[in-house]
Write a protein that holds these residues in place. Structure first.
Motif, PDB file in Angstrom:
ATOM      1  N   ASP A  61       0.815  -1.214   0.000  1.00 38.52           N
ATOM      2  CA  ASP A  61       0.000   0.000   0.000  1.00 38.52           C
ATOM      3  C   ASP A  61       0.850   1.268   0.000  1.00 38.52           C
ATOM      4  O   ASP A  61       0.569   2.228   0.699  1.00 38.52           O
ATOM      5  CB  ASP A  61      -0.945  -0.012   1.210  1.00 38.52           C
ATOM      6  N   GLY A  62       1.922   1.260  -0.790  1.00 38.72           N
ATOM      7  CA  GLY A  62       2.743   2.453  -0.957  1.00 38.72           C
ATOM      8  C   GLY A  62       3.620   2.812   0.212  1.00 38.72           C
ATOM      9  O   GLY A  62       4.095   3.951   0.307  1.00 38.72           O
ATOM     10  N   ASP A  63       3.869   1.853   1.117  1.00 42.15           N
ATOM     11  CA  ASP A  63       4.665   2.169   2.294  1.00 42.15           C
ATOM     12  C   ASP A  63       5.494   0.969   2.720  1.00 42.15           C
ATOM     13  O   ASP A  63       5.256  -0.165   2.295  1.00 42.15           O
ATOM     14  CB  ASP A  63       3.763   2.599   3.451  1.00 42.15           C
ATOM     15  N   PHE A  64       6.464   1.243   3.586  1.00 41.37           N
ATOM     16  CA  PHE A  64       7.288   0.193   4.181  1.00 41.37           C
ATOM     17  C   PHE A  64       6.719  -0.129   5.553  1.00 41.37           C
ATOM     18  O   PHE A  64       6.395   0.777   6.334  1.00 41.37           O
ATOM     19  CB  PHE A  64       8.736   0.665   4.309  1.00 41.37           C
ATOM     20  N   ARG A  70       6.403  -5.296  10.782  1.00 42.28           N
ATOM     21  CA  ARG A  70       5.296  -5.990  11.460  1.00 42.28           C
ATOM     22  C   ARG A  70       3.998  -5.223  11.211  1.00 42.28           C
ATOM     23  O   ARG A  70       3.588  -5.092  10.065  1.00 42.28           O
ATOM     24  CB  ARG A  70       5.609  -6.162  12.944  1.00 42.28           C
ATOM     25  N   ASP A  71       3.366  -4.703  12.249  1.00 39.81           N
ATOM     26  CA  ASP A  71       2.085  -4.006  12.061  1.00 39.81           C
ATOM     27  C   ASP A  71       2.253  -2.493  11.994  1.00 39.81           C
ATOM     28  O   ASP A  71       1.281  -1.755  12.074  1.00 39.81           O
ATOM     29  CB  ASP A  71       1.112  -4.368  13.193  1.00 39.81           C
ATOM     30  N   GLU A  72       3.471  -2.038  11.832  1.00 39.50           N
ATOM     31  CA  GLU A  72       3.753  -0.604  11.902  1.00 39.50           C
ATOM     32  C   GLU A  72       4.020  -0.022  10.517  1.00 39.50           C
ATOM     33  O   GLU A  72       4.994  -0.387   9.848  1.00 39.50           O
ATOM     34  CB  GLU A  72       4.969  -0.372  12.809  1.00 39.50           C
ATOM     35  N   ARG A  73       3.143   0.869  10.076  1.00 35.40           N
ATOM     36  CA  ARG A  73       3.371   1.607   8.832  1.00 35.40           C
ATOM     37  C   ARG A  73       4.356   2.719   9.142  1.00 35.40           C
ATOM     38  O   ARG A  73       4.068   3.628   9.923  1.00 35.40           O
ATOM     39  CB  ARG A  73       2.055   2.183   8.322  1.00 35.40           C
ATOM     40  N   ALA A 128       8.264  15.987   7.335  1.00 32.57           N
ATOM     41  CA  ALA A 128       9.430  16.398   6.554  1.00 32.57           C
ATOM     42  C   ALA A 128      10.185  15.185   6.029  1.00 32.57           C
ATOM     43  O   ALA A 128      10.628  15.153   4.872  1.00 32.57           O
ATOM     44  CB  ALA A 128      10.353  17.262   7.405  1.00 32.57           C
ATOM     45  N   LEU A 129      10.309  14.162   6.852  1.00 34.28           N
ATOM     46  CA  LEU A 129      10.997  12.939   6.431  1.00 34.28           C
ATOM     47  C   LEU A 129      10.126  12.138   5.476  1.00 34.28           C
ATOM     48  O   LEU A 129      10.593  11.642   4.444  1.00 34.28           O
ATOM     49  CB  LEU A 129      11.352  12.096   7.656  1.00 34.28           C
ATOM     50  N   LYS A 130       8.856  12.031   5.792  1.00 37.11           N
ATOM     51  CA  LYS A 130       7.926  11.254   4.971  1.00 37.11           C
ATOM     52  C   LYS A 130       7.802  11.819   3.564  1.00 37.11           C
ATOM     53  O   LYS A 130       7.643  11.065   2.594  1.00 37.11           O
ATOM     54  CB  LYS A 130       6.562  11.233   5.658  1.00 37.11           C
ATOM     55  N   ASN A 131       7.876  13.138   3.436  1.00 39.95           N
ATOM     56  CA  ASN A 131       7.685  13.792   2.141  1.00 39.95           C
ATOM     57  C   ASN A 131       8.972  13.998   1.358  1.00 39.95           C
ATOM     58  O   ASN A 131       8.966  14.616   0.295  1.00 39.95           O
ATOM     59  CB  ASN A 131       6.978  15.133   2.340  1.00 39.95           C
ATOM     60  N   ASN A 132      10.070  13.479   1.893  1.00 40.46           N
ATOM     61  CA  ASN A 132      11.364  13.567   1.213  1.00 40.46           C
ATOM     62  C   ASN A 132      11.811  12.147   0.864  1.00 40.46           C
ATOM     63  O   ASN A 132      12.339  11.433   1.717  1.00 40.46           O
ATOM     64  CB  ASN A 132      12.391  14.242   2.117  1.00 40.46           C
ATOM     65  N   PRO A 133      11.586  11.688  -0.375  1.00 34.88           N
ATOM     66  CA  PRO A 133      11.881  10.289  -0.726  1.00 34.88           C
ATOM     67  C   PRO A 133      13.313   9.870  -0.427  1.00 34.88           C
ATOM     68  O   PRO A 133      13.543   8.757   0.071  1.00 34.88           O
ATOM     69  CB  PRO A 133      11.588  10.239  -2.229  1.00 34.88           C
ATOM     70  N   ASP A 134      14.292  10.736  -0.726  1.00 33.24           N
ATOM     71  CA  ASP A 134      15.684  10.374  -0.473  1.00 33.24           C
ATOM     72  C   ASP A 134      15.938  10.172   1.020  1.00 33.24           C
ATOM     73  O   ASP A 134      16.568   9.190   1.427  1.00 33.24           O
ATOM     74  CB  ASP A 134      16.624  11.461  -1.008  1.00 33.24           C
ATOM     75  N   ALA A 135      15.443  11.098   1.819  1.00 30.76           N
ATOM     76  CA  ALA A 135      15.637  11.002   3.267  1.00 30.76           C
ATOM     77  C   ALA A 135      14.875   9.818   3.842  1.00 30.76           C
ATOM     78  O   ALA A 135      15.354   9.142   4.759  1.00 30.76           O
ATOM     79  CB  ALA A 135      15.192  12.297   3.940  1.00 30.76           C
ATOM     80  N   TYR A 136      13.684   9.551   3.311  1.00 31.39           N
ATOM     81  CA  TYR A 136      12.884   8.426   3.785  1.00 31.39           C
ATOM     82  C   TYR A 136      13.619   7.112   3.513  1.00 31.39           C
ATOM     83  O   TYR A 136      13.690   6.234   4.390  1.00 31.39           O
ATOM     84  CB  TYR A 136      11.522   8.428   3.083  1.00 31.39           C
ATOM     85  N   TYR A 137      14.184   6.979   2.322  1.00 31.49           N
ATOM     86  CA  TYR A 137      14.940   5.766   2.011  1.00 31.49           C
ATOM     87  C   TYR A 137      16.134   5.613   2.955  1.00 31.49           C
ATOM     88  O   TYR A 137      16.390   4.511   3.470  1.00 31.49           O
ATOM     89  CB  TYR A 137      15.430   5.786   0.571  1.00 31.49           C
TER      90      TYR A 137
END
Length: 258
Positions: free
Chosen positions: A216-219, A222-225, A233-242
């Motif tokens: 569903d578009g996320d990592f 276990r049960d934690e999205r 800020a982290l969620k909306n920055n793909p490089d930082a999120y990776y």
């Protein structure tokens, strides 16, 4: 002005560039038409030649996708892939499960997906974006060819010495956002602690237990999205999120537990 003012092809290991002007020579035109033409050495697009009213020019045939994750695998990785494939092929009805925690010591396996009558293959090349493809260690899809929430495509990435590259990871996030597609990570060094195949003992469904997966578009862990646990800020920055995911996985799941 034509969109592509030049084309390139490879001959004897060397890249040769040609222009539309050169194609006015019939011999050059005939030679070029026998070559696999690209926009440049980077090979982003495949090109064709159009010659109308003696005004030759290049036009784009289509995108050329490249491997987003070029990393060598270990022998332990390859053994784990074959072992997991054998398990999947020998069980026609399977669940994909992960532990959900209600309290610190209160955990229960919950179902992520059901896989009934799936076809499985290893080393499957699959286009995941406009720019590239990944080579899934294992990929399964229903024999019916349905692709729905109840019949998702399921892939396993077996992890020993390396995690997904940034390009492939971000492409897989987008893929799972657009299609019913679950990508499970299977950590070789921590089997069976973090992940393992389990055969049913009571005529129920056998299952594969996972700790980390994309859905569903996320990592998920276990049960934690994970997007629910980090800053915007982290969620909306793909490089930082990776980078956040990569460091977390490397520290918590790729180090062998004693």
């Amino acid at each position: 002005m034509p969109l592509h003012e030049k084309a390139s092809y490879k001959k004897d290991g060397q890249w040769i560039t040609i222009t539309p002007e050169q194609l006015r020579d019939p011999e050059q035109l005939a030679l070029a038409r026998e070559k696999q033409l690209y926009d440049s050495e980077e090979q982003k697009y495949e090109l064709f030649i159009r010659n109308r009213e003696n005004l030759p020019h290049f036009y784009r045939k289509g995108i050329v996708r490249h491997n987003l994750d070029r990393q060598s695998d270990s022998s332990e990785h390859d053994k784990a892939v074959i072992k997991l494939l054998t398990f999947l092929e020998n069980n026609s009805s399977l669940h994909l499960k992960s532990y959900f925690f209600r309290a610190f010591k209160d955990k229960k396996l919950h179902k992520i997906a059901t896989m009934r009558d799936y076809a499985w293959a290893k080393e499957v090349t699959f286009a995941v974006s406009e720019s590239g493809y990944v080579r899934f260690d294992l990929l399964g899809r229903p024999n019916t060819l349905n692709c729905t929430e109840n019949n998702p495509f399921v892939a396993f990435e077996v992890v020993d010495t390396h995690f997904s590259s940034k390009a492939s990871f971000l492409a897989l996030l987008e893929l799972s956002k657009k299609l019913p597609f679950v990508i499970g990570y299977f950590f070789v060094q921590n089997t069976p602690y973090l992940n393992c195949p389990k055969t049913s003992e009571n005529k129920g469904f056998s299952f594969v237990q996972l700790t980390c997966y994309i859905n569903d578009g996320d990592f998920w862990i276990r049960d934690e999205r994970i997007s629910d646990t980090v800053t915007n800020a982290l969620k909306n920055n793909p490089d930082a999120y990776y980078e956040y995911i990569y460091e977390k996985v490397k520290k918590e799941f790729m180090v062998k537990r004693r």
